[in-house]
Design an enzyme around this catalytic site. Sequence first.
Site, PDB file in Angstrom:
ATOM      1  N   ASP A 444      46.785 -33.141   5.539  1.00  0.00           N
ATOM      2  CA  ASP A 444      45.822 -32.042   5.600  1.00  0.00           C
ATOM      3  C   ASP A 444      46.387 -30.774   4.960  1.00  0.00           C
ATOM      4  O   ASP A 444      47.602 -30.651   4.728  1.00  0.00           O
ATOM      5  CB  ASP A 444      45.429 -31.778   7.054  1.00  0.00           C
ATOM      6  CG  ASP A 444      43.959 -31.412   7.209  1.00  0.00           C
ATOM      7  OD1 ASP A 444      43.375 -30.900   6.240  1.00  0.00           O
ATOM      8  OD2 ASP A 444      43.403 -31.645   8.299  1.00  0.00           O
ATOM      9  N   ASP A 510      34.638 -32.057   6.341  1.00  0.00           N
ATOM     10  CA  ASP A 510      34.748 -32.056   7.798  1.00  0.00           C
ATOM     11  C   ASP A 510      33.382 -32.168   8.460  1.00  0.00           C
ATOM     12  O   ASP A 510      33.299 -32.424   9.669  1.00  0.00           O
ATOM     13  CB  ASP A 510      35.431 -30.771   8.285  1.00  0.00           C
ATOM     14  CG  ASP A 510      36.937 -30.818   8.136  1.00  0.00           C
ATOM     15  OD1 ASP A 510      37.493 -31.920   7.935  1.00  0.00           O
ATOM     16  OD2 ASP A 510      37.576 -29.757   8.203  1.00  0.00           O
TER      17      ASP A 510
END
Length: 707
Positions: A444, A510
């Site tokens: 990430d 997301d």
Amino acid sequence: MQRSTLHLRNGDTSVVLDLTTDGLPAIVHWGTDLGDLTTAELDGLALAAVPQRVSGGIDVPARLTLLPQDAFGWQGTPGLDGHRAGLLFSSALALTSHTATEHSATFTARDDVAGLELLVELDVTPAGLLTQRLTLTNLADTPFELGALAPTFPLPATATEILDTTGRHLRERSPQRRDLTVGIHLRESRKGRPGADASLLLAAGERGFGFESGLVHAVHVAWSGNHRLAAERTVTAESFLQASELLLAGELVLAPGESYTTPLAMGSWGEGLNELAGRFHTEVRGRAVHPTRPRPVTLNTWEAVYFDHDLATLTALAERAARVGVERFVLDDGWFLGRRDDTAGLGDWYVDADVWPEGLDPLISTVRNLGMEFGLWFEPEMVNPDSDLARAHPDWLLQPAGRLPVPARQQQVLNLAIPEAFDYILTRIDDLLSTYDIAYIKWDHNRDLLGAGDARTGRVVVHEHTLALYRLLDELKVRHPGLEIESCASGGARVDLGILERTDRIWTSDCIDPIERLDNQRYTGLLLPPELMGAHISGPRSHSTHRSHDLSLRAGIAFFHHLGIEWDISRLTDAEEAELTRWVGAHKAVRDLAHTGRVVHADLPDESMDLRGVVAADGSRALFTITQRTTSANYPTGRLHLPGLDPLRSYTVRLAEPFDAVPGPGQSPLLWAQDGVTTTGRALATAGLQAPILYPEELLLIDVRAL
């Protein structure tokens, strides 16, 4: 006047270059294959493109070359910007030699006064892409400060409309269009990553071009740091695209003898965006690093448990995941030292003994014994100020001299260009991968870079940091063969073909709300084939939009892609488990088709509906989804056409597994959906099928098979 020309051909694409120009050669054609041309015909094509001198203009009309330069009269954006302490700012790089094959060419140019040499590498790939890479070398004995070096792609005169994308966290890849008028349309990322708001690619084409029609060209830069995409039209009717790294002030100073090589700039074209995207997909699938085994159905724990890492809870989740057909179980954020929320711990990559007193072995053993791979979340480039790492090495954080950048998500950025910082991260990840049976990393990157300077020198280091990231990923892959890595960056903020040379998929967004994902996946798919795009089935109520949807829509929107689950499935009823199992099984049955076929989108006059599909490379089979976005002014709606099929073959069309009936409020049977219907690919692409009556936010999956 006799001219010197080159004709590069590959992948149904022709590129014709005129070498009889000042400076570098000029591309006079990039697009459809022109067939076999004689030398006289090539020279005629080049001669036909030479402009006239105009009133009030310069005496020798400037050409749009591979590197436009103002020393040769170019008055638009130059391809090279740089200087030596403010001097020698106007380069005059002129062709000195070249080599060529049937589909590639290299050109060398020098400017002895400025002390520069340029190498241009062109290739027309088997997929029909035009790629460019430029290398500039400082031949003088003083430093040369480089501001920009931009590969340039010409556009045809028919290109009058621009398409790019914008967005934000939870809503990446929103399309926007505008006219290509005189002047420059500039899209930049200055955030140290491509970003959610920056454009994945920049396209220009005939007015009104769509997915199925209209000549369109586009460029992408395969780079994971700052970048620049531009479309420009001059008053002399030259139109072009540029794709390059964005260099900040003083970031790149070439010492004597030193060289800079641009990231690979990639150009595609097509009659419609389906064909343009198809060239990118073919190119990407042809890479040596492209995944070859079936993409494992993945469960990621984030939206199921967040930071609540409890072995019993996660064990129950893993057991249910295995029952529904999951093949990879990924433990997300919260496993490492001091990480009880998102305010602390980043940088301290040690398993937290308070949460995991026996380490990760009990969970990993459970996952592996259930027949699944295990994956683990990292955010290696980020540091919380509240961490042992930041307290011990504050000088490892990216910062201009004397002050930390504005925080984001309580995070700062680790300067991987510092060898000691690089070695620390490599050692920590390598140790964990060596200690545990970890097959997959979710990598990430949750904040933009601001004030990205080296604390030791004060100079900008985005370029060096990006190259260090590449080295880190490469080294981990060498040390751990078979390791797969996902590129996640606040969702889809680092999506590019530079990072994908080193990773195996991207996290598309997301936001897993299926309606939001329709556009997101459509426009991410202009560059990437579906097997590289992580698409998960969310819980019944979206965490980011709070909308609720049936499982058929949530699963159907993710169906063609690298399928996963982002949902606490440990509490499913028996009926819910059976339905989810059926969807996972249906995906596995067709993922070979979905992950090798041609992606197509239909241009529908009724924007309340969406129709997209994937067609086998040999045309033998296809799958399509029909999604009712909103209510329509028409009731029922009209016919839907199915693009991409072989017009000369006959096909049977029926509902696809797991559907056995048309959902929605239909008042009478939809006859073609009851027992199927057989007709030709040409008929399906033109006359089409009656659209089903669906409620808003409902989806139908149809199966098309050649006889």
